[in-house]
Write an enzyme that holds these catalytic residues in place. Sequence first.
Site, mmCIF file in Angstrom:
data_model
loop_
_atom_site.group_PDB
_atom_site.id
_atom_site.type_symbol
_atom_site.label_atom_id
_atom_site.label_comp_id
_atom_site.label_asym_id
_atom_site.label_seq_id
_atom_site.Cartn_x
_atom_site.Cartn_y
_atom_site.Cartn_z
ATOM 1 N N THR A 108 0.817 -1.227 0.000
ATOM 2 C CA THR A 108 0.000 0.000 0.000
ATOM 3 C C THR A 108 0.846 1.270 0.000
ATOM 4 O OG1 THR A 108 0.002 0.115 2.413
ATOM 5 C CG2 THR A 108 -1.754 -1.195 1.388
ATOM 6 N N ASP A 203 19.408 1.034 2.292
ATOM 7 C CA ASP A 203 20.242 -0.054 1.760
ATOM 8 C C ASP A 203 21.600 0.465 1.300
ATOM 9 O OD1 ASP A 203 18.447 -2.094 2.216
ATOM 10 O OD2 ASP A 203 17.569 -2.015 0.217
#
Length: 209
Positions: A108, A203
């Site tokens: 979502t 990351d």
Amino acid sequence: MSSVTVIDHPLVQHKLSVLRDKNTSTAKFRHILAEVSHLLAYEVTRDLPIEYVELETPLQTMQAPMLEGKKVCLVSILRAGNGLVEGILQLIPSARVGHVGLYRDHETLEAIEYYFKVPPHMETRDVIVVDPMLATGNSAIMALDKIKTTSPKSMKFLCLLAAPEGIAAVQKAHPDVPIFTAAIDEKLNDLGYIVPGLGDAGDRLYGTR
Ligand code: URA
């Protein structure tokens, strides 16, 4: 409508380009992000209140400008916000630090809160909320909503890269919160990533991919 300041200093733009490069290593990404955060902090703190205090130089007494009031509060939106906070703390070592833990539901793209801790006396503090990436704006809005419940003296939002969609969303939800960014990119892709962007800031920062 909240203001948007693009910090377009050539040093910021150069370093941002290094961060965007997919061949930039984790170590270099971390190092350059800390460097950029100094330059961003310089701009975002430009209007901090000053008070004059008497001190003695080796030559004479003077009224010298110093930062006024309670310590600034940086609030990091975990986890990538920490990459900016660590650098800003080198410039403002006495700043207090809060953390908001949010993760993005990958289906979502909604932000879900799992952690919230801020210093006491928020009503006396100028708060700078930091997250390198202002993408959909969902995390920023949720973090600002939550911080507002502590009635801070003032709030600003600082990021490295913003998408037009994220800026519009934050401006709508928090018209009183000025936004500072080094660049406004073209758009979000279907996965909610900023394009051209720099990938996933967390990351890239922590080498988790
Ligand atoms: N968060 C990131 O780390 N990168 C993006 O492009 C969007 C959100």
